[in-house]
Design a protein around this motif. Structure first.
Motif, short mmCIF file in Angstrom:
data_model
loop_
_atom_site.label_atom_id
_atom_site.label_comp_id
_atom_site.label_asym_id
_atom_site.label_seq_id
_atom_site.Cartn_x
_atom_site.Cartn_y
_atom_site.Cartn_z
N MET B 1 0.85 -1.19 0.00
CA MET B 1 0.00 0.00 0.00
C MET B 1 0.89 1.25 0.00
O MET B 1 1.74 1.39 0.85
CB MET B 1 -0.87 -0.02 1.24
N PRO B 4 0.75 7.52 2.71
CA PRO B 4 1.10 7.77 4.10
C PRO B 4 1.20 6.49 4.92
O PRO B 4 0.68 5.45 4.51
CB PRO B 4 -0.06 8.61 4.61
N ARG B 5 1.84 6.62 6.09
CA ARG B 5 1.96 5.46 6.97
C ARG B 5 0.60 5.08 7.53
O ARG B 5 -0.15 5.93 7.99
CB ARG B 5 2.91 5.80 8.11
N ARG B 6 0.29 3.81 7.49
CA ARG B 6 -0.97 3.32 8.04
C ARG B 6 -0.71 2.70 9.40
O ARG B 6 0.37 2.17 9.65
CB ARG B 6 -1.55 2.25 7.13
N LEU B 7 -1.71 2.70 10.23
CA LEU B 7 -1.61 2.00 11.50
C LEU B 7 -2.13 0.58 11.32
O LEU B 7 -2.91 0.32 10.40
CB LEU B 7 -2.42 2.74 12.57
N ALA B 8 -1.73 -0.30 12.23
CA ALA B 8 -2.19 -1.69 12.22
C ALA B 8 -1.82 -2.42 10.94
O ALA B 8 -2.61 -3.20 10.40
CB ALA B 8 -3.70 -1.76 12.45
N GLU B 9 -0.63 -2.15 10.44
CA GLU B 9 -0.15 -2.91 9.28
C GLU B 9 0.10 -4.37 9.70
O GLU B 9 0.61 -4.61 10.80
CB GLU B 9 1.16 -2.32 8.76
N PRO B 10 -0.21 -5.34 8.86
CA PRO B 10 0.05 -6.74 9.22
C PRO B 10 1.55 -7.02 9.32
O PRO B 10 2.33 -6.46 8.55
CB PRO B 10 -0.55 -7.53 8.05
N TYR B 54 -9.36 -14.73 9.56
CA TYR B 54 -8.88 -14.13 10.82
C TYR B 54 -9.14 -15.06 11.99
O TYR B 54 -10.15 -15.79 12.02
CB TYR B 54 -9.60 -12.81 11.07
N GLN B 79 -1.82 -9.03 13.60
CA GLN B 79 -2.29 -7.66 13.40
C GLN B 79 -2.86 -7.14 14.71
O GLN B 79 -3.53 -7.88 15.42
CB GLN B 79 -3.38 -7.65 12.32
#
Lengths: 397, 80
Positions: B1, B4-10, B54, B79
């Motif tokens: 992806m 910008p930096r995403r949170l909760a990246e796997p 999941y 995650q």
């Protein structure tokens, strides 16, 4: 020869070739650019095979399909075209050329100051331009812009054409259709051809008063162009590429897009290369989920560096998107003069604290880059995929 | 992806799973209980579909973890 030699770079059907994914598609059969989303139903550039059926850019879609039922339509890609054309213009600027370009696929530059850099001849400059472009293009040179365009139209993809100094006799046999490539005279060729005036020589022989009477200011201008007279080049200022892009894996629309736009604005304003300058104009672009792209240029009423006001101006443009977007991008197109924050006459404690905080963030960014002070932005808080919900965006206190 | 930096990246994880797909150890930690499991399928109409199974698990040392198996690439991730 006159000291100024204008070189014209013409890449025919540039927009169609980029949107189709390569020039080889154009040779495969009748192809034309489909009308742009939300615009009048007129087709764009058409391939040579399509033109053989009488399909031309600017005719109605229904008429084009009636003339050529097997016509294949290509989804327009204005953002991709702008990117590719910008890449080629930068390649020309890298050989030292100051380039003028009003439309993708057509550019002019003055070879006068470049001859000493590239072998001392115009041919050397043209060869350098051809190498820099790295793609088949028609290159012509002449003492005026319009004559250079005529020379380029006569050139072949691998053999350039240099016009003689006496332009009127050189231009005389060219068709009046060449005027269509100039915005001010684009409407003239059709009418002139109906009057039986097919060449620039025949046009140049017409009285100036009669042309002004029939066509207004475009008439005398066309006569001047046909005689080899043209206005000086207005090269563009070398552009800075300041752009932010966000991929939207869930093909966003509506509120998600507005949040994504907010994030892009924050990131663009936090870029160090901006050097405190407000933005005068910006280009908002999107890659559409159903193929193709969308692009809108927005000029602010005054240069802006306030993310809230920028959002107010840019967000309504998102409603023009014809389909959900796979990616959103924001590019700075022009800058105003650098500005500082003006202090109020009676400083209040809260404002003082905010000013100190802004200064602290500014210093932190100067030392550690735009990622020094960030906040969490809910891009798509309801997404089922966790990593799509939140993103970090520059914090503006 | 990109962007910008995403949170909760796997994050890639080493998982031993049973034949029915249930995780038994995650990054060396034994799984004590499975609280929930769910399937996400998205963008199946594109060239980059997303298919994840999941598992919300509790490890033997008392941690709550969310792990998933990427069914397109056959890899495990954790995650937050």
């Amino acid at each position: 020869m006159c000291s100024h030699v204008i070189v014209c770079v013409h890449i025919p059907r540039f927009e169609l070739a980029v949107a189709a994914g390569g020039r080889h598609i154009l040779a495969a059969g009748p192809v034309a650019l489909a009308p742009e989303h939300g615009r009048e139903q007129l087709i764009g550039e058409a391939s040579a095979a399509a033109e053989a059926y009488g399909v031309k850019a600017g005719i109605r879609l229904g008429e084009a399909l009636a003339r050529c039922p097997q016509l294949k339509l290509v989804t327009p890609d204005p953002a991709g075209v702008a990117d590719e054309w910008e890449r080629l213009l930068i390649a020309l600027e890298n050989i030292g050329a100051r380039v003028e370009s009003d439309r993708p696929g057509l550019a002019f530059f003055d070879a006068h100051g470049l001859r000493n850099l590239h072998g001392g001849t115009v041919e050397g400059v043209i060869a350098a331009a051809r190498r820099a472009l790295g793609t088949p293009a028609r290159l012509g040179a002449a003492p005026s812009r319009f004559a250079a365009l005529a020379a380029a139209s006569k050139a072949r993809l691998r053999r350039s054409e240099i016009a003689p100094t006496k332009l009127a006799p050189y231009l005389a046999p060219f068709p009046v259709d060449l005027l269509s490539l100039r915005p001010e005279t684009a409407a003239l060729p059709e009418t002139l051809e109906r009057f039986g005036i097919r060449t620039l020589g025949e046009l140049a022989a017409l009285p100036r008063a009669a042309l002004a009477d029939r066509f207004g200011t475009a008439g005398p201008l066309a006569k001047d162009l046909a005689r080899g007279k043209d206005s000086p080049l207005k090269p563009r200022r070398v552009a800075e590429n300041l752009e932010e892009r966000l991929e939207l894996p869930e093909s966003a629309s509506g509120q998600q897009l507005e949040r994504a736009l907010g994030l892009l604005i924050d990131r663009l304003l936090a870029r160090r290369e901006r050097r405190g300058r407000p933005l005068r104009a910006a280009v908002l672009g999107a890659k559409l989920v159903e193929g193709g792209s969308w692009r809108a240029r927005v000029t602010f009423r005054e240069a802006l560096a306030d993310p809230r006001r920028m959002r107010l101006v840019l967000a309504p443009r998102l409603s023009e998107l014809p389909a959900p977007a796979d990616a959103l991008r924001l590019k700075a197109e022009g800058f105003g003069p650098p500005t500082g924050d003006q202090r109020t006459l009676l400083a209040e404690p809260a404002q003082l604290r905010a000013a100190r905080l802004r200064e602290a963030v500014r210093q932190a960014r100067a030392a550690a880059g735009p990622d020094a002070a960030l906040r969490i932005l809910p891009v798509d808080p309801d997404s089922r995929v966790p990593e799509r919900r939140l993103a970090l965006t520059p914090w503006d206190p | 992806m990109k962007g910008p930096r995403r949170l909760a990246e796997p994050r890639p994880a080493t998982v031993q799973a049973a034949d029915d797909g249930r995780p038994q150890t995650v990054d060396g930690r034994r799984v004590d209980a499975i609280r929930e499991s769910w399937l996400i399928e998205d963008r199946w109409w594109t060239a980059n579909p997303l298919r994840r199974r999941y598992w919300e698990i509790v490890t033997a040392d008392g941690r709550n973890l969310v792990a998933f198996r990427d069914l397109e690439r056959n890899r495990w991730y954790t995650q937050r």
